[in-house]
Motif scaffolding. Structure first.
Motif, PDB file in Angstrom:
ATOM      1  N   ARG A 107       0.763  -1.106   0.139  1.00  0.00           N
ATOM      2  CA  ARG A 107      -0.041   0.020   0.035  1.00  0.00           C
ATOM      3  C   ARG A 107       0.896   1.239   0.057  1.00  0.00           C
ATOM      4  O   ARG A 107       0.600   2.302  -0.684  1.00  0.00           O
ATOM      5  CB  ARG A 107      -0.922  -0.073   1.091  1.00  0.00           C
ATOM      6  CG  ARG A 107      -2.019  -1.083   1.182  1.00  0.00           C
ATOM      7  CD  ARG A 107      -2.496  -1.182   2.357  1.00  0.00           C
ATOM      8  NE  ARG A 107      -3.812  -2.122   2.055  1.00  0.00           N
ATOM      9  CZ  ARG A 107      -4.630  -2.646   3.338  1.00  0.00           C
ATOM     10  NH1 ARG A 107      -4.425  -2.089   4.343  1.00  0.00           N
ATOM     11  NH2 ARG A 107      -5.737  -3.361   3.082  1.00  0.00           N
ATOM     12  N   LEU A 108       1.897   1.218   0.826  1.00  0.00           N
ATOM     13  CA  LEU A 108       2.935   2.271   0.807  1.00  0.00           C
ATOM     14  C   LEU A 108       3.632   2.360  -0.652  1.00  0.00           C
ATOM     15  O   LEU A 108       3.673   3.695  -1.093  1.00  0.00           O
ATOM     16  CB  LEU A 108       4.005   2.246   1.880  1.00  0.00           C
ATOM     17  CG  LEU A 108       4.549   3.532   2.212  1.00  0.00           C
ATOM     18  CD1 LEU A 108       3.806   4.519   2.521  1.00  0.00           C
ATOM     19  CD2 LEU A 108       5.410   3.095   3.649  1.00  0.00           C
ATOM     20  N   THR A 109       3.784   1.538  -1.342  1.00  0.00           N
ATOM     21  CA  THR A 109       4.679   1.762  -2.684  1.00  0.00           C
ATOM     22  C   THR A 109       3.643   2.201  -3.334  1.00  0.00           C
ATOM     23  O   THR A 109       3.998   2.904  -4.166  1.00  0.00           O
ATOM     24  CB  THR A 109       4.900   0.143  -3.132  1.00  0.00           C
ATOM     25  OG1 THR A 109       5.906  -0.599  -2.309  1.00  0.00           O
ATOM     26  CG2 THR A 109       5.635   0.014  -4.526  1.00  0.00           C
ATOM     27  N   LEU A 110       2.362   1.908  -3.471  1.00  0.00           N
ATOM     28  CA  LEU A 110       1.278   2.158  -4.508  1.00  0.00           C
ATOM     29  C   LEU A 110       0.930   3.969  -4.146  1.00  0.00           C
ATOM     30  O   LEU A 110       0.793   4.790  -4.714  1.00  0.00           O
ATOM     31  CB  LEU A 110      -0.168   1.581  -4.193  1.00  0.00           C
ATOM     32  CG  LEU A 110       0.006   0.174  -4.640  1.00  0.00           C
ATOM     33  CD1 LEU A 110      -1.301  -0.517  -4.442  1.00  0.00           C
ATOM     34  CD2 LEU A 110       0.190   0.233  -6.260  1.00  0.00           C
ATOM     35  N   ALA A 111       0.943   4.071  -2.742  1.00  0.00           N
ATOM     36  CA  ALA A 111       0.857   5.605  -2.390  1.00  0.00           C
ATOM     37  C   ALA A 111       1.927   6.639  -2.926  1.00  0.00           C
ATOM     38  O   ALA A 111       1.741   7.555  -3.514  1.00  0.00           O
ATOM     39  CB  ALA A 111       0.775   5.786  -0.831  1.00  0.00           C
ATOM     40  N   ALA A 112       3.258   5.955  -2.916  1.00  0.00           N
ATOM     41  CA  ALA A 112       4.317   6.532  -3.395  1.00  0.00           C
ATOM     42  C   ALA A 112       4.190   6.769  -5.034  1.00  0.00           C
ATOM     43  O   ALA A 112       4.507   7.679  -5.576  1.00  0.00           O
ATOM     44  CB  ALA A 112       5.564   5.828  -3.161  1.00  0.00           C
ATOM     45  N   MET A 113       3.617   5.812  -5.685  1.00  0.00           N
ATOM     46  CA  MET A 113       3.378   5.839  -7.059  1.00  0.00           C
ATOM     47  C   MET A 113       2.504   6.984  -7.509  1.00  0.00           C
ATOM     48  O   MET A 113       2.618   7.667  -8.509  1.00  0.00           O
ATOM     49  CB  MET A 113       3.185   4.387  -7.826  1.00  0.00           C
ATOM     50  CG  MET A 113       4.368   3.321  -7.558  1.00  0.00           C
ATOM     51  SD  MET A 113       3.605   1.649  -8.059  1.00  0.00           S
ATOM     52  CE  MET A 113       3.082   1.763  -9.665  1.00  0.00           C
ATOM     53  N   ILE A 114       1.429   6.928  -6.664  1.00  0.00           N
ATOM     54  CA  ILE A 114       0.308   7.711  -6.841  1.00  0.00           C
ATOM     55  C   ILE A 114       0.817   9.197  -6.774  1.00  0.00           C
ATOM     56  O   ILE A 114       0.534  10.073  -7.390  1.00  0.00           O
ATOM     57  CB  ILE A 114      -0.899   7.421  -5.991  1.00  0.00           C
ATOM     58  CG1 ILE A 114      -1.614   5.971  -6.483  1.00  0.00           C
ATOM     59  CG2 ILE A 114      -1.855   8.666  -5.902  1.00  0.00           C
ATOM     60  CD1 ILE A 114      -2.260   5.593  -5.410  1.00  0.00           C
TER      61      ILE A 114
END
Length: 146
Positions: A107-114
């Protein structure tokens, strides 16, 4: 050319996003809060570039969403990043409310991508007027070396 090169106020943002995504020592909720703050900083730059003072208001409990609303006023193509802002808020909520969830790292990886996607979109909008109706329209600018 990255979104940070498109606008000097973004200097260091992309590197910080990468650092947040890679740093396993920061508490997940703190990392998510910082990504949300980065999103706010990006939208503040857009609002200031339009000659306005960024709002301190909140929409649905989040300043990021109020800043998006402010930034989209009179600029219909800016609505293209509305869902990006909502996704950043969504991932922040997932992490903040369940920091020990087994999927928190993902989820943190996705938030960074976003957050990076938002920075690239706004950076492109700042660099080239009339970027387009869709966030993905920023890709040709980056591919062409603008």
């Amino acid at each position: 050319m990255s979104g940070q090169a498109a606008y000097p106020a973004f200097a260091g943002i992309e590197e910080r996003i990468d650092a947040i995504a890679m740093d396993g020592s920061t508490a997940p909720a703190s990392a998510a809060a910082e990504l949300l703050a980065i999103g706010e900083r990006v939208l503040e730059a857009w609002v200031r570039a339009r000659g306005e003072a960024p709002t301190d208001a909140r929409k649905e409990g989040f300043r990021l969403l109020a800043l998006h609303r402010q930034g989209a006023r009179g600029e219909p193509s800016f609505n293209a990043c509305r869902e990006t802002c909502r996704e950043l808020v969504y991932h922040y909520n997932l992490i903040a409310f369940e920091p020990d969830h087994p999927d928190t790292g993902h989820r943190l990886t996705l938030a960074a991508m976003i957050a990076r996607h938002l920075m690239l979109f706004v950076g492109g909008k700042l660099e080239v007027a009339g970027l387009g109706e869709f966030c993905c329209s920023a890709r040709p600018l980056r591919a062409a070396g603008h």
